[in-house]
Scaffold this active site. Sequence first.
Site, PDB file in Angstrom:
ATOM      1  N   LYS A   1       0.853  -1.201   0.000  1.00 53.17           N
ATOM      2  CA  LYS A   1       0.000   0.000   0.000  1.00 53.17           C
ATOM      3  C   LYS A   1       0.883   1.243   0.000  1.00 53.17           C
ATOM      4  O   LYS A   1       0.656   2.177  -0.770  1.00 53.17           O
ATOM      5  CB  LYS A   1      -0.870  -0.002   1.256  1.00 53.17           C
ATOM      6  CG  LYS A   1      -1.529   1.310   1.583  1.00 53.17           C
ATOM      7  CD  LYS A   1      -2.405   1.270   2.813  1.00 53.17           C
ATOM      8  CE  LYS A   1      -1.658   1.505   4.090  1.00 53.17           C
ATOM      9  NZ  LYS A   1      -1.316   2.883   4.410  1.00 53.17           N
ATOM     10  N   ASN A   2       1.927   1.230   0.804  1.00 53.32           N
ATOM     11  CA  ASN A   2       2.735   2.450   0.976  1.00 53.32           C
ATOM     12  C   ASN A   2       3.739   2.688  -0.147  1.00 53.32           C
ATOM     13  O   ASN A   2       4.390   3.723  -0.194  1.00 53.32           O
ATOM     14  CB  ASN A   2       3.426   2.433   2.345  1.00 53.32           C
ATOM     15  CG  ASN A   2       2.409   2.635   3.457  1.00 53.32           C
ATOM     16  OD1 ASN A   2       1.232   2.910   3.191  1.00 53.32           O
ATOM     17  ND2 ASN A   2       2.836   2.475   4.691  1.00 53.32           N
TER      18      ASN A   2
ATOM     19  N   CYS B   1      -4.661  12.356  12.409  1.00 50.56           N
ATOM     20  CA  CYS B   1      -5.397  11.091  12.527  1.00 50.56           C
ATOM     21  C   CYS B   1      -5.137  10.612  13.949  1.00 50.56           C
ATOM     22  O   CYS B   1      -4.504  11.293  14.739  1.00 50.56           O
ATOM     23  CB  CYS B   1      -4.900  10.099  11.490  1.00 50.56           C
ATOM     24  SG  CYS B   1      -3.260   9.511  11.846  1.00 50.56           S
TER      25      CYS B   1
ATOM     26  N   ARG C   1       0.272  14.679  12.524  1.00 50.11           N
ATOM     27  CA  ARG C   1       0.639  14.419  11.125  1.00 50.11           C
ATOM     28  C   ARG C   1       0.747  15.713  10.305  1.00 50.11           C
ATOM     29  O   ARG C   1       0.083  15.905   9.302  1.00 50.11           O
ATOM     30  CB  ARG C   1      -0.364  13.461  10.471  1.00 50.11           C
ATOM     31  CG  ARG C   1      -0.689  12.227  11.248  1.00 50.11           C
ATOM     32  CD  ARG C   1       0.444  11.235  11.364  1.00 50.11           C
ATOM     33  NE  ARG C   1       0.869  10.649  10.127  1.00 50.11           N
ATOM     34  CZ  ARG C   1       0.335   9.554   9.590  1.00 50.11           C
ATOM     35  NH1 ARG C   1      -0.670   9.008  10.156  1.00 50.11           N
ATOM     36  NH2 ARG C   1       0.802   9.056   8.459  1.00 50.11           N
TER      37      ARG C   1
ATOM     38  N   ASP D   1       5.212   0.769  11.993  1.00 45.36           N
ATOM     39  CA  ASP D   1       3.995   0.084  11.537  1.00 45.36           C
ATOM     40  C   ASP D   1       3.930  -1.347  12.029  1.00 45.36           C
ATOM     41  O   ASP D   1       2.925  -2.019  11.821  1.00 45.36           O
ATOM     42  CB  ASP D   1       3.908   0.093  10.000  1.00 45.36           C
ATOM     43  CG  ASP D   1       3.652   1.502   9.487  1.00 45.36           C
ATOM     44  OD1 ASP D   1       3.774   1.718   8.273  1.00 45.36           O
ATOM     45  OD2 ASP D   1       3.360   2.387  10.304  1.00 45.36           O
TER      46      ASP D   1
ATOM     47  N   ARG E   1      -8.512  -0.731   5.209  1.00 50.07           N
ATOM     48  CA  ARG E   1      -7.742   0.337   4.523  1.00 50.07           C
ATOM     49  C   ARG E   1      -6.390  -0.194   4.059  1.00 50.07           C
ATOM     50  O   ARG E   1      -5.826   0.268   3.106  1.00 50.07           O
ATOM     51  CB  ARG E   1      -7.502   1.510   5.472  1.00 50.07           C
ATOM     52  CG  ARG E   1      -8.733   2.298   5.811  1.00 50.07           C
ATOM     53  CD  ARG E   1      -8.371   3.570   6.512  1.00 50.07           C
ATOM     54  NE  ARG E   1      -7.247   4.218   5.846  1.00 50.07           N
ATOM     55  CZ  ARG E   1      -6.589   5.265   6.339  1.00 50.07           C
ATOM     56  NH1 ARG E   1      -6.963   5.759   7.515  1.00 50.07           N
ATOM     57  NH2 ARG E   1      -5.608   5.816   5.708  1.00 50.07           N
TER      58      ARG E   1
END
Length: 419
Positions: free
Chosen positions: A22-23, A118, A123, A307, A399
């Site tokens: 995803k990243n 978030c 952020r 993460d 997500r």
Amino acid sequence: MDKFIIDGPCRIKGKVSISGSKNASLPILASTLLFDKPVIIKNLPRVKDINTMLNLLKSLGSKIEISKDKKTARILNKKNMKTFASYSLVKTMRGSILVLGPLIAKFHKSMTSLPGGCLIGARPVDYHLAALKKLGMNYEIKDGYIIAKSKGKLKGASITFPKLSVGATENSIIAACLAKGKTILKNCAIEPEIKDLTNFLNLSGAKIKWKGRTCKIKGVNSLNQTEYSVMPDRIEAGTFCVAATLSKGNLEINNLNPNVIQKELNLLKKAGANIKTNKNKITIKGPEKIKSLKSIKTKEYPGIPTDLQAQLMVLMCKANGKTLITESIFENRFMHVAELQRLGASININKNKAIIHGNTNFVAAELMSSDLRASVALVLAAIVSNGKSVINRIYHLDRGYEKIENKLKKIGIKIKRLK
Ligand code: EPZ
């Protein structure tokens, strides 16, 4: 809102294949705004954040065809694209800020919503804005939007980031590709996803060179038609490796180069896992007894990734002793702690440090997801809890993890999704 029911404890057994990252996909997709020729991106993970980015590109005027299996996108931009990135889209996915760099580099104007914070932290995007300003972007912040423009093409510049930032590094590299002249970026983040982005851009005719944390970009006039397959997701792979170690499991992970998670694998070996690797496969067996790792500190790559912090915390709950976990990247990334305490964990928090007391006997409970990675940590804990756990608000999980319940069912986990 969907929820998971997980009937524990279970042992993981079998094979899992890792989806695209995803990243890596998000910056690569954002950078397609630089192109005026068709671009094909393959191995995209089928997760909500990717859909959000594709919808954002469509809202800007990109014509996007998605393959039947939803893993390939063919993107063709119109001559004059829109340059308005609306709050309604940006607020659901902070990575949308990555369209600012390409919009200003290609169209010399943009109205992009500030992403806002978030759960894991404020952020801010000040490093992004400062770097793009150095490249020639003028902007003002009005009603929560970054209203930006440049006098014609951006101009190459020498920029040193005040702190390592994945997004600011990505935004600046993408913008510098079409700037006039040479850009030198110093103190860059060097996550593998950023290298995947620069591999893609160089394949498309960009001129990007790396030396340690310094990235040199020579501006070009345009980028060529390209087809590219995104790298596998190292965080998903790390999560499955933790799951196998945690549950006395026996797991084979395919299609991933183990080098991108070597540090994490060494850590799991120290916790007692038996790990064998070859060029694109990992075989991992969980130990009967999990050893405490004493102290884990999250760091920018090549350190232990933030993460994976929540997932490693669950592992240390089952270790035979105390472990100190220090979260050094985000200011509030311990939301999973309160939920783990509901399952019976004994954890003390002091600012960005958490002491995990280990030897936890998790008992099933009803749980609430918060950020993406904290949610998957609750899944891991539920897998080794006695009884039926319920995990609410799993849209956080959707997500970033492709249909995780299907993958987990295939390796022996008793999990079902309730609509
Ligand atoms: C990327 O976020 C990832 N997201 C995050 O993954 C990951 O946790 C993070 O990098 C760190 O590795 C994507 O790639 C889409 P940063 P990013 O800029 O780019 C501060 C997930 O779960 N900072 O490296 O936003 C910032 O607040 C997500 O997939 C500023 O102060 O992270 C943070 O404390 C979560 N000003 C630190 O730097 C700025 O302008 C690192 O942030 C930018 C960042």
